[in-house]
Design a protein around this motif. Structure first.
Motif, mmCIF file in Angstrom:
data_model
loop_
_atom_site.group_PDB
_atom_site.id
_atom_site.type_symbol
_atom_site.label_atom_id
_atom_site.label_comp_id
_atom_site.label_asym_id
_atom_site.label_seq_id
_atom_site.Cartn_x
_atom_site.Cartn_y
_atom_site.Cartn_z
ATOM 1 N N VAL A 164 27.263 85.557 -55.652
ATOM 2 C CA VAL A 164 27.987 84.858 -54.586
ATOM 3 C C VAL A 164 28.749 83.689 -55.194
ATOM 4 N N GLY A 165 30.038 83.641 -54.918
ATOM 5 C CA GLY A 165 30.876 82.575 -55.446
ATOM 6 C C GLY A 165 31.435 81.694 -54.346
ATOM 7 N N ILE A 166 31.616 80.417 -54.663
ATOM 8 C CA ILE A 166 32.284 79.476 -53.760
ATOM 9 C C ILE A 166 33.644 79.192 -54.366
ATOM 10 N N GLY A 167 34.676 79.590 -53.654
ATOM 11 C CA GLY A 167 36.000 79.397 -54.229
ATOM 12 C C GLY A 167 36.998 78.874 -53.197
ATOM 13 N N LEU A 168 37.065 77.561 -53.042
ATOM 14 C CA LEU A 168 36.512 76.594 -53.964
ATOM 15 C C LEU A 168 36.023 75.360 -53.218
ATOM 16 N N LEU A 169 35.364 74.447 -53.940
ATOM 17 C CA LEU A 169 34.989 73.153 -53.382
ATOM 18 C C LEU A 169 36.104 72.153 -53.694
ATOM 19 N N PRO A 170 36.728 71.534 -52.677
ATOM 20 C CA PRO A 170 37.800 70.570 -52.937
ATOM 21 C C PRO A 170 37.228 69.239 -53.434
ATOM 22 N N VAL A 171 37.591 68.860 -54.644
ATOM 23 C CA VAL A 171 36.965 67.685 -55.256
ATOM 24 C C VAL A 171 37.263 66.363 -54.541
ATOM 25 N N PRO A 172 38.402 66.211 -53.823
ATOM 26 C CA PRO A 172 38.574 64.945 -53.119
ATOM 27 C C PRO A 172 37.515 64.687 -52.046
ATOM 28 N N LEU A 173 36.896 65.752 -51.534
ATOM 29 C CA LEU A 173 35.913 65.602 -50.470
ATOM 30 C C LEU A 173 34.499 65.388 -50.993
ATOM 31 N N ARG A 174 34.273 65.518 -52.315
ATOM 32 C CA ARG A 174 32.908 65.577 -52.832
ATOM 33 C C ARG A 174 32.698 64.618 -53.996
ATOM 34 N N ASN A 175 31.682 63.766 -53.887
ATOM 35 C CA ASN A 175 31.243 62.985 -55.036
ATOM 36 C C ASN A 175 30.701 63.952 -56.081
ATOM 37 N N VAL A 176 31.033 63.723 -57.345
ATOM 38 C CA VAL A 176 30.663 64.677 -58.381
ATOM 39 C C VAL A 176 29.149 64.795 -58.541
ATOM 40 N N ALA A 177 28.410 63.735 -58.280
ATOM 41 C CA ALA A 177 26.954 63.818 -58.380
ATOM 42 C C ALA A 177 26.395 64.771 -57.322
ATOM 43 N N VAL A 178 26.960 64.742 -56.121
ATOM 44 C CA VAL A 178 26.524 65.659 -55.061
ATOM 45 C C VAL A 178 26.883 67.095 -55.437
ATOM 46 N N THR A 179 28.094 67.301 -55.957
ATOM 47 C CA THR A 179 28.484 68.640 -56.402
ATOM 48 C C THR A 179 27.513 69.154 -57.454
ATOM 49 N N ALA A 180 27.135 68.294 -58.401
ATOM 50 C CA ALA A 180 26.206 68.698 -59.461
ATOM 51 C C ALA A 180 24.831 69.018 -58.894
ATOM 52 N N MET A 181 24.328 68.187 -57.989
ATOM 53 C CA MET A 181 23.011 68.435 -57.401
ATOM 54 C C MET A 181 22.972 69.774 -56.685
ATOM 55 N N GLU A 182 23.989 70.038 -55.877
ATOM 56 C CA GLU A 182 23.990 71.270 -55.093
ATOM 57 C C GLU A 182 24.212 72.496 -55.983
ATOM 58 N N THR A 183 25.077 72.358 -56.975
ATOM 59 C CA THR A 183 25.302 73.468 -57.893
ATOM 60 C C THR A 183 24.037 73.778 -58.677
ATOM 61 N N ALA A 184 23.368 72.746 -59.163
ATOM 62 C CA ALA A 184 22.125 72.950 -59.916
ATOM 63 C C ALA A 184 21.067 73.620 -59.057
ATOM 64 N N ALA A 185 20.961 73.212 -57.797
ATOM 65 C CA ALA A 185 19.965 73.818 -56.911
ATOM 66 C C ALA A 185 20.231 75.304 -56.725
ATOM 67 N N LEU A 186 21.494 75.678 -56.530
ATOM 68 C CA LEU A 186 21.830 77.095 -56.379
ATOM 69 C C LEU A 186 21.441 77.879 -57.630
ATOM 70 N N HIS A 187 21.741 77.335 -58.798
ATOM 71 C CA HIS A 187 21.441 78.040 -60.042
ATOM 72 C C HIS A 187 19.936 78.132 -60.300
ATOM 73 N N ARG A 188 19.186 77.128 -59.886
ATOM 74 C CA ARG A 188 17.739 77.186 -60.092
ATOM 75 C C ARG A 188 17.070 78.147 -59.103
ATOM 76 N N MET A 189 17.536 78.159 -57.874
ATOM 77 C CA MET A 189 16.924 79.025 -56.864
ATOM 78 C C MET A 189 17.355 80.480 -56.994
ATOM 79 N N PHE A 190 18.586 80.695 -57.487
ATOM 80 C CA PHE A 190 19.130 82.049 -57.565
ATOM 81 C C PHE A 190 19.735 82.257 -58.957
ATOM 82 N N PRO A 191 18.913 82.333 -59.987
ATOM 83 C CA PRO A 191 19.421 82.370 -61.367
ATOM 84 C C PRO A 191 20.398 83.531 -61.605
ATOM 85 N N GLY A 192 21.520 83.181 -62.204
ATOM 86 C CA GLY A 192 22.491 84.193 -62.586
ATOM 87 C C GLY A 192 23.320 84.767 -61.462
#
Length: 287
Positions: A59-87
């Motif tokens: 499943v891909g997200i295309g795309l997240l608009p960076v003006p709306l998102r603090n990069v730390a939040v983007t990283a937290m949510e991206t990391a959670a997806l990768h940890r819960m659903f590896p690969g």
């Protein structure tokens, strides 16, 4: 072998996503891609739900608009997806639609600078680094993820213009191209991406994902023309016709690593489109 997927357009109500995702998996498609368009649906929440409702579908997200998102939040949510659903998760970030970001007071004076800073910080955070950054747009003071992904988490950039395509080559791990991109446009995008990679000394693989606007059945050509006109697409983008015509478009030698079939905005049977892609187009692509 080119990966084949479909788009779930956010113009459909979110409650239809579960059946759509399950159908994409059960019919054997490789990927499902979602959009985060203002003000239709959230990309991360939709992707997390689609991943939870399926077992093997990417499943891909295309795309997240960076003006709306603090990069730390983007990283937290991206990391959670990768940890819960590896690969299985793919995340692309990009400029977003400037008029929409302006509506919420987030429009950047220099979208290219913002995207570059966001990509640098996001990729570093996902690698588990602790960052202190004072950029024009990205500010971090000793920030690190407590739960970074245990394995590499590639970040794609959505890109259309030459400067953004070169930036994607230099700073992202892959590039997402819109359905307004013609086959010649895909090849030109690859050239510009390679320019950026060479300038940055990048040698690792760079995945290119292309949305392909497609339609079949009654009124297919008219629906494709209408959508391409709305996107100001150049000649050669999109395809209308039977499975053989769509499969031929998917197989064009453009250098794309994944082709994601995008139904038209007026698609009368979205679930039927998924079945068409999986049961009729995919066997022709794979033979």
């Amino acid at each position: 072998m080119t990966s084949l997927g479909v788009v779930f357009r956010p113009h459909l109500p979110p409650e239809r996503l579960r059946a759509y995702a399950r159908l994409a998996q059960d019919t054997g498609l490789d990927e499902l891609w979602l959009w985060e368009d203002c003000f239709l649906a959230g990309g991360v929440s939709a992707a997390a739900a689609a991943l939870a409702w399926t077992e093997r579908l990417r499943v891909g997200i295309g795309l997240l608009p960076v003006p709306l998102r603090n990069v730390a939040v983007t990283a937290m949510e991206t990391a959670a997806l990768h940890r819960m659903f590896p690969g299985r998760a793919s995340v692309a970030v990009g400029h977003g639609v400037q008029d929409w970001t302006g509506q919420v007071g987030a429009r950047a004076a220099s979208p290219l600078t913002l995207l570059g800073e966001h990509l640098d910080a996001l990729r570093a955070l996902l690698r588990g680094e602790r960052l202190t950054v004072q950029g024009r747009y990205v500010t971090l003071d000793g920030v690190a993820l407590d739960w970074p992904p245990p394995h590499p988490a590639p970040v794609l950039a959505g890109a259309t213009g030459p400067r953004t395509l070169r930036l994607s080559g230099a700073k992202a791990d892959g590039t997402l191209l819109t359905s307004a991109t013609s086959p010649d446009g895909v090849r030109e995008a690859r050239r510009l991406i390679e320019e950026g990679r060479a300038a940055a000394g990048r040698a690792e693989p760079h995945r290119v994902v292309v949305y392909l606007l497609a339609a079949t059945g009654a009124g297919a050509a008219e629906r494709v023309r209408a959508d391409l006109a709305a996107e100001h697409a150049g000649p050669g983008a999109g395809v209308a016709g039977d499975a053989a015509a769509v499969a031929e478009a998917v197989r064009r030698p453009t250098g794309a690593g994944a082709v994601v079939l995008q139904p038209t905005s007026g698609e009368p049977d979205p679930e039927g489109f998924v079945r068409f892609a999986a049961e009729q187009v995919m066997p022709l692509v794979r033979r």
